[in-house]
Structure formats: structure tokens, C-alpha cells
Scaffold this active site. Structure first.
Site, mmCIF file in Angstrom:
data_model
loop_
_atom_site.group_PDB
_atom_site.id
_atom_site.type_symbol
_atom_site.label_atom_id
_atom_site.label_comp_id
_atom_site.label_asym_id
_atom_site.label_seq_id
_atom_site.Cartn_x
_atom_site.Cartn_y
_atom_site.Cartn_z
ATOM 1 C CE1 TYR A 53 3.763 -13.945 -33.554
ATOM 2 C CE2 TYR A 53 2.034 -12.252 -33.070
ATOM 3 C CZ TYR A 53 2.762 -13.381 -32.725
ATOM 4 O OH TYR A 53 2.345 -13.930 -31.543
ATOM 5 C CD GLU A 55 4.208 -17.984 -35.223
ATOM 6 O OE1 GLU A 55 3.769 -18.510 -36.257
ATOM 7 O OE2 GLU A 55 3.537 -17.671 -34.139
ATOM 8 C CG ASP A 199 25.578 -21.603 -21.225
ATOM 9 O OD1 ASP A 199 25.862 -20.578 -21.624
ATOM 10 O OD2 ASP A 199 24.447 -21.964 -20.635
ATOM 11 C CB THR A 225 23.161 -14.646 -22.439
ATOM 12 O OG1 THR A 225 24.630 -14.193 -22.091
ATOM 13 C CG2 THR A 225 22.660 -15.361 -21.780
ATOM 14 C CE LYS A 228 23.888 -13.988 -18.291
ATOM 15 N NZ LYS A 228 23.712 -15.337 -17.698
ATOM 16 N NE ARG A 234 17.534 -8.790 -19.455
ATOM 17 C CZ ARG A 234 18.383 -9.143 -18.676
ATOM 18 N NH1 ARG A 234 18.562 -10.417 -18.333
ATOM 19 N NH2 ARG A 234 19.258 -8.252 -17.975
HETATM 20 C C1 PLP Z 1 22.882 -16.165 -17.681
HETATM 21 C C2 PLP Z 1 23.164 -17.365 -17.957
HETATM 22 C C3 PLP Z 1 22.078 -18.279 -18.770
HETATM 23 C C4 PLP Z 1 20.666 -18.145 -18.998
HETATM 24 O O1 PLP Z 1 20.504 -16.794 -19.614
HETATM 25 P P1 PLP Z 1 18.906 -16.150 -19.244
HETATM 26 O O2 PLP Z 1 19.029 -15.110 -20.392
HETATM 27 O O3 PLP Z 1 18.855 -15.433 -18.128
HETATM 28 O O4 PLP Z 1 17.965 -17.215 -19.494
HETATM 29 C C5 PLP Z 1 22.445 -19.836 -19.226
HETATM 30 N N1 PLP Z 1 23.514 -20.175 -18.969
HETATM 31 C C6 PLP Z 1 24.352 -19.344 -18.129
HETATM 32 C C7 PLP Z 1 25.888 -20.264 -17.903
HETATM 33 C C8 PLP Z 1 24.107 -18.222 -17.816
HETATM 34 O O5 PLP Z 1 25.228 -17.831 -16.908
#
Ligand code: PLP
Length: 432
Positions: A53, A55, A199, A225, A228, A234
Site C-alpha cells: 500500500y 497512498e 489524449d 495509456t 497500446k 495496462r
Molecule cells: C484506450 C483509450 C483510452 C482509455 O484507456 P483505458 O485504459 O481502457 O481506460 C482513453 N482514450 C483513448 C483515446 C483511448 O484510445
């Protein structure tokens, strides 16, 4: 411990994990948001750090015993700052969605106006979809792409921005095959006094390695993220090129000092929307960022883009329509709206043949989100397996054969056998 040792301890779950490992090995993973992490990332994600933990943030935790997890988080932060050339980074968001929530909760009040890319035009749920918290809490205005070019319609973005005066403009998306136009968005944001958030969940790896333009100096906030194109565990991430004094005059309770925006973001993530950070995942992020700083990762990202361009060209040669006419990233969107086959049927038929893709709305789709007229195809995972131009040509051929005969059992079986043969040549996680 490796998976085989689970066989006796938990035979039920053992079968599940074996099944999934087999599926990843024997099928072609073409979902644009997926990838295969290194064994080092896998090992650290499954390490003893899951027990801790922590926090708070390094050096100021709510719990004792944080000496080593502090090191892990500091390493993750330092590496990601180097990787993206930024002064501020928060590596605690559990996911991309929570990274976005972190920025929204910091700069917006409920009811404020947010301008984002329409989900059906390639946006993400968290960019204002009515079924998502973003669409429920904020006054969402959506922009789209132009029907002629399949690229963001900046006349519309400017018109909507002038009319609705958003406090925050969000650029980037989940199914946008072109580079994000950071500079053009900045021009609009400046004109209407909006903050700009990019994003980069999808192209993050490409951004880090110069295969996609940088969001700096245009964007106030960048979220991503880590799983990807970045090929980590993740998770999520928030960055700013430079930290700055918050323009809303929010002060620290004791000293009365005006807080930096970074402090506000940190406070929104924890204690605002999350509790204990996932220290095993943060450490695995550090591993992945370290890998991404190496020359091999830059080469990998270059191949991802080349492979996507090759695939796109092969589909165009075979008469398919692609949204925006092609790609300059890791993904392409096949537009099936002029064909009888829907995205849903295509996804299912391809899955039966060992090719994993996802159905996807195309701009101005006449079919419902559950049926759709598109499929999204990405090259990050197959490129991690080592595939190149020759294999892209084979993959385009497999997909074409299945889409031309989606109900044909013998086509599915035949393609499946060829897919498995190809997968055998590009082994995956051999030591597991
Ligand atoms: C995949 C994605 C997210 C969210 O990711 P998670 O980890 O699945 O919550 C946010 N914005 C965009 C543009 C994405 O492609």
C-alpha cells in the site's frame, strides 16, 4: 513460478490461462489497442510489489515501508519525463480513462463545456459519450471529421468552439488513422481561451519515438495509456510540458500559497479519484519506459507505421475503402458501408479464421454501434512478434478472402490453418 505450476494449485484457472496463452500464440492479434509486453514487464507486473500500500507520492506517503516502491515510482517518473521530454508526469492513473478523469476533475466543474471528437468519428468514450461519466457530468459538444477527407473538420471545430466557448478542448481518439493536428487545435483553443488536452493513448509509442509529431508546445495536458503502442502494462499517465501556477487561484490550505497545476493534478488522482496506487504496475511502467528509451523501440515503432502503410496499400489495391484514404499511424479503418457485410459479421468471420480485429463505427455510419460498417486493424502486436512487409501482404490476403466469403466454413478453416502456420514462424512467449 510459471503458469504450468498452477496446474495443481488451481486447475480451473490454469486452463483459462493456458487457453489465453494459446489464443495469443495461435491467432493474429490485429486489435489496434493491444500489444504484447516484454517478459520483463510481465514479471514485474506479477511481482511482490502488488502487496504494498502506498497512498500518496514518493517521499510523502500515508504508509510506512515505502522505501522501495518510492524508488520504483521515481524511476517511472524520471524515465517517462525523459521519454516525452516533459517536466511533469503522474504515473499513478490505473487506466487511460482515469488519466482523463484526472484532468477533467482538475480543470472542469460539472456543467462546464467540453469539446471532443465524436465517438462515431473515432473519439473515445471518455471524450464525452453520453453513456460515460464525461457525457453525464459535462456539457459536451462533439466535433467530427469531414465526409470528403475523413480528417478532422477544422471549420466545424472553429465554429463549435466560437459558439459554445468550451473550457477544455480534447484532441486525439481511438480510431483516428491520421496524425493528431496539435497545432491546428491550439490555434482554435487560443482563439476562444480554452485549455487543450491531447489524449495520445493510441499513438503514444509513435510520439515518444518521433514517428508522430509531438504535442508540445501546443497542449496544456497530455494523457495516455501505457499498454497500446507504448507496449507497457495496462495503465494510464498524465503529462505537462511544464508545470505552472494554477490560473484558478486555488491555494494550499495552510500556507495560502497558490498551488501549481501539477499539485492539483496529483491531488485529483490521489485522494481525489483513486486510493492506493498499483505499485507493481507502476514498476512495470518503469520497465516499459526504460525499454522505450532504447534504440530498438524506435526501430520497432518505425516498423509498426511501415506495416500499417503496407497493409493499407494492399487493401486499397483490392478495392477496399479506407477512412481518410489510408493511414499515417499504426491503425487503419476499413469502411464497409458500400458492401453488404457489416462490421459485426466481419469481426465474427475473421475471428473464426484466427484473425482478431474489432468492429468499429465509421464516420456517418448508417448502421448501429452494435453492428457498425467498419473494422479497425492495427499493427502494433503483429509487429512485436517480428512481422514485416511479407507478412502484411499475407494478412491482407487472409482478411480479403474471409470478407469475400464470410459464411464459408471451408474458407475459415483454410485461412485458419494458414494463420496458425504463420504464427508458428513468429513464436510468442516461448519460455512461458
Ligand atoms: C484506450 C483509450 C483510452 C482509455 O484507456 P483505458 O485504459 O481502457 O481506460 C482513453 N482514450 C483513448 C483515446 C483511448 O484510445
Amino acid at each position: 513460478m510459471n503458469i504450468s505450476q498452477l496446474a495443481e494449485l488451481d486447475p480451473e484457472l490454469y486452463l483459462t490461462l493456458q487457453g489465453e496463452l494459446g489464443r495469443q500464440r495461435q491467432t493474429l492479434e490485429l486489435i489496434a489497442s493491444e500489444n504484447f509486453t516484454s517478459l520483463a514487464v510481465l514479471a514485474v507486473a506479477g511481482s511482490v510489489l502488488t502487496n504494498k500500500y502506498a497512498e500518496g507520492y514518493p517521499g510523502r506517503r500515508y504508509y510506512g515501508g515505502c522505501e522501495f516502491v518510492d524508488q520504483a515510482e521515481e524511476l517511472a517518473r524520471a524515465r517517462v519525463q525523459k521519454l516525452f521530454q516533459c517536466e511533469y508526469a503522474n504515473v499513478q492513473p490505473h487506466s487511460g480513462s482515469q488519466a482523463n478523469m484526472g484532468v477533467y476533475f482538475t480543470v472542469l466543474e460539472p456543467g462546464d463545456t467540453l469539446l471532443g471528437l465524436d465517438l462515431a468519428h473515432g473519439g473515445h468514450l471518455t471524450h464525452g459519450s453520453p453513456v460515460n461519466f464525461s457525457g453525464k457530468l459535462y456539457n459536451v459538444v462533439s466535433y467530427g471529421v469531414s465526409p470528403e477527407t475523413g480528417r478532422v473538420d477544422f471549420d466545424q471545430v472553429r465554429r463549435l468552439a466560437r459558439e459554445h466557448k468550451p473550457k477544455l478542448i480534447v484532441c486525439g481518439g481511438s480510431a483516428y488513422p491520421r496524425q493528431i493536428e496539435f497545432a491546428a487545435f491550439k490555434t482554435v483553443a487560443e482563439e476562444v481561451g480554452a485549455l487543450l488536452m491531447a489524449d495520445i493513448a493510441h499513438p503514444a509509442g509513435l510520439v515518444a519515438t518521433g514517428h508522430h509529431p509531438s504535442p508540445w508546445p501546443y497542449c496544456d495536458f497530455v494523457t495516455s495509456t501505457t499498454h497500446k503502442t507504448l507496449r507497457g502494462p495496462r495503465g494510464g499517465l498524465i503529462m505537462m510540458e511544464r508545470d505552472w501556477e494554477n490560473p484558478w487561484g486555488r491555494v494550499a490550505p495552510k500556507s495560502g500559497r497558490v498551488k501549481q497545476v501539477g499539485e492539483l493534478l496529483d491531488g485529483t488522482i490521489m485522494p481525489g479519484i483513486q486510493g492506493g496506487p498499483l505499485m507493481h504496475i507502476i514498476a512495470a511502467k518503469a520497465v516499459a519506459f526504460g525499454e522505450a528509451l532504447k534504440p530498438a523501440f524506435k526501430k520497432y515503432c518505425g516498423q509498426v507505421v511501415k506495416n500499417a502503410a503496407r497493409l493499407a496499400q494492399r487493401f486499397i489495391d483490392r478495392g477496399y475503402n479506407l477512412v481518410s484514404g489510408g493511414t499515417d499511424t499504426h491503425l487503419l479503418l476499413i469502411d464497409l458501408s458500400d458492401r453488404e457485410i457489416s462490421g459485426k459479421v466481419a469481426e465474427r468471420a475473421l475471428e473464426a479464421a484466427g484473425l482478431t480485429v474489432n468492429k468499429n463505427m465509421v464516420p456517418f455510419d448508417r448502421r448501429s454501434p452494435f453492428v457498425t460498417s467498419g473494422i479497425r486493424i492495427g499493427t502494433p502486436a503483429v509487429t512485436t512478434r517480428g512481422m514485416g512487409a511479407t507478412e502484411m501482404d499475407l494478412i491482407a490476403d487472409f482478411i480479403d478472402r474471409v470478407l469475400l466469403d464470410p459464411d464459408g466454413e471451408s474458407t475459415a478453416l483454410k485461412v485458419r490453418a494458414e494463420v496458425e502456420e504463420l504464427c508458428r514462424q513468429f513464436s510468442l512467449y516461448e519460455s512461458l
